[in-house]
Design an enzyme around this catalytic site. Sequence first.
Site, short mmCIF file in Angstrom:
data_model
loop_
_atom_site.label_atom_id
_atom_site.label_comp_id
_atom_site.label_asym_id
_atom_site.label_seq_id
_atom_site.Cartn_x
_atom_site.Cartn_y
_atom_site.Cartn_z
N ARG A 122 1.77 11.69 5.67
CA ARG A 122 1.67 12.61 6.81
C ARG A 122 2.61 13.80 6.65
O ARG A 122 2.37 14.86 7.22
CB ARG A 122 1.94 11.85 8.11
CG ARG A 122 3.33 11.32 8.30
CD ARG A 122 3.37 10.19 9.30
NE ARG A 122 2.69 9.01 8.79
CZ ARG A 122 2.58 7.85 9.46
NH1 ARG A 122 3.08 7.74 10.67
NH2 ARG A 122 1.96 6.82 8.93
N LYS A 167 8.30 -0.06 -1.83
CA LYS A 167 7.26 -1.08 -1.76
C LYS A 167 7.72 -2.26 -2.60
O LYS A 167 8.06 -2.11 -3.77
CB LYS A 167 5.94 -0.52 -2.29
CG LYS A 167 5.36 0.58 -1.42
CD LYS A 167 4.04 1.08 -1.98
CE LYS A 167 3.51 2.26 -1.19
NZ LYS A 167 3.16 1.92 0.20
#
Length: 523
Positions: free
Chosen positions: A376, A301
């Site tokens: 996920r 990020k």
Amino acid sequence: MKTLLSLSIGALLAGSSLLSTSALAATHAPYTHTQFSITESVQPADILVVLVPENAGELRLAGWDRASRNHINRAIEVAGFDGKAGAQLEIVAPVGLSYGRLLLLGTGNPADLTRAKAETMGASLSTWVNGTKAESIHVNSQLIANAADNHRISAALAHGVELRNYRFDRYKSQPEARPSQRYSWQVALATDARSKFEQKQALAQGVFTARELTNLPGSDGYPEAFANYAKTVLEPLGVEVTILGPEEVKALGMGALYGVSQGSHMKAHLLVARWRGHDDAQPIALVGKGNSFDTGGYNLKTQAASILRMHTDKAGGAAVVGAVKALAGQKAPVHVVGVVPLSINMISGDAYLPGDVVTAGDGTTIEVGNTDAEGRLILADGIWYAREHLNARVIADIATLTGAKVGALGSAYSAIFTQDAAIEQSLRQAGELVQERVWPMPLDGYDGIVRSRIADKINTGSPGAQAGAIFLQHFAADTPWVHIDMAGEAFVSSASGIHPEGSTGHGVRLLTEWAKLYQAKQD
């Protein structure tokens, strides 16, 4: 008979306090300092709050003389106070009364006043009270004649006060004084009202736990610390807690969960918390994403504002812990098990790489198309564990999963993905009840969206919210399942409604009410 029943907010364990950056030790400090009591009689206080239905006519309460009635009703006339829900009228030094301030708080038609609206009104009341120097508040509800409405509205208002008064100040060397007023709630029948107040307080404790866990910085809320914190606050309520350490996670073949944390010395854990409030053999499973900090891994990020808030990536897992705590505190007749896969997504020489292949617990091989799509991966193993090892009859997973969800729905709704009509209907009902609203999104029509060239699946795809949901659907197999994407709802930068600044505890109230609704439909 005049009775006084005391209910102390924050009477349960608060959890942890910072001792070092490597350990989080449990303390007994309360989440809030506000106190409640329930009574059927008038109590002395600094402030009197009177709940006023719409079109109530001339106000007169027991103990008000002619001068008091004339003063108060003249103020109502001049201000145009109409008793509509949420309307407020403050009267300073009301004539003939011992209270320093009188606040008239409109309830509209009490039968039509929703739980969520009343809770928001309670939060507004709290904000107003906190702007005064009052130490004691007496809330008089006798103008609400129907006992059921009287108790329901009073409890909801108290819940709103309580939720707004939470503070996260464990890291301040000189924290500001927390709201510490004493509220007495005058209701129709104290003994009948008590259960409603206790149910709301148990729910608030669950929200506070989720807020606390989510607010913890990454170096203090790491997987093992998160799991131990949950164990500390859940076990005293009769919740059965199991914590699987990294070697057990690895031995069970949960390579997707293990892989996300392999770049850190703080390895993956799996938290399992079971509340046996019902004799059903098969539990309702709540699976929450517990990524305690998300750097993005090697798909790093790069926006400072984004990475600063990545301790909130464990908000889904925190919501599950909070919901289990609330259900246990309410002694809800539900067999529920919370599953929180816990990871920390870091960079090092040992970290997983873009293009790596990991193997999930069910044997599915997964190409890591993006290390920043780690949620996920850990949920895949959490869902599989709930299905395979806990024999869940239904699985709801919840996560701050995708930016695509925020782009589609903003923060007004969580996205839900399911092909089970009963799950969708009950979740929407629960969401409307507590105003943690959900909106169904499609799963059909996206064939091949998570197909990998080199493995069984890939953890990326477009559109992003659907890709995440369809990826997770595979691991639920034939078990009824719903995915809740609550991205954008875990944190507020400024206080609003029932939420103080910081973590919201979003999902606790939604999951708590949904589990009870779903159970009731199955009975």
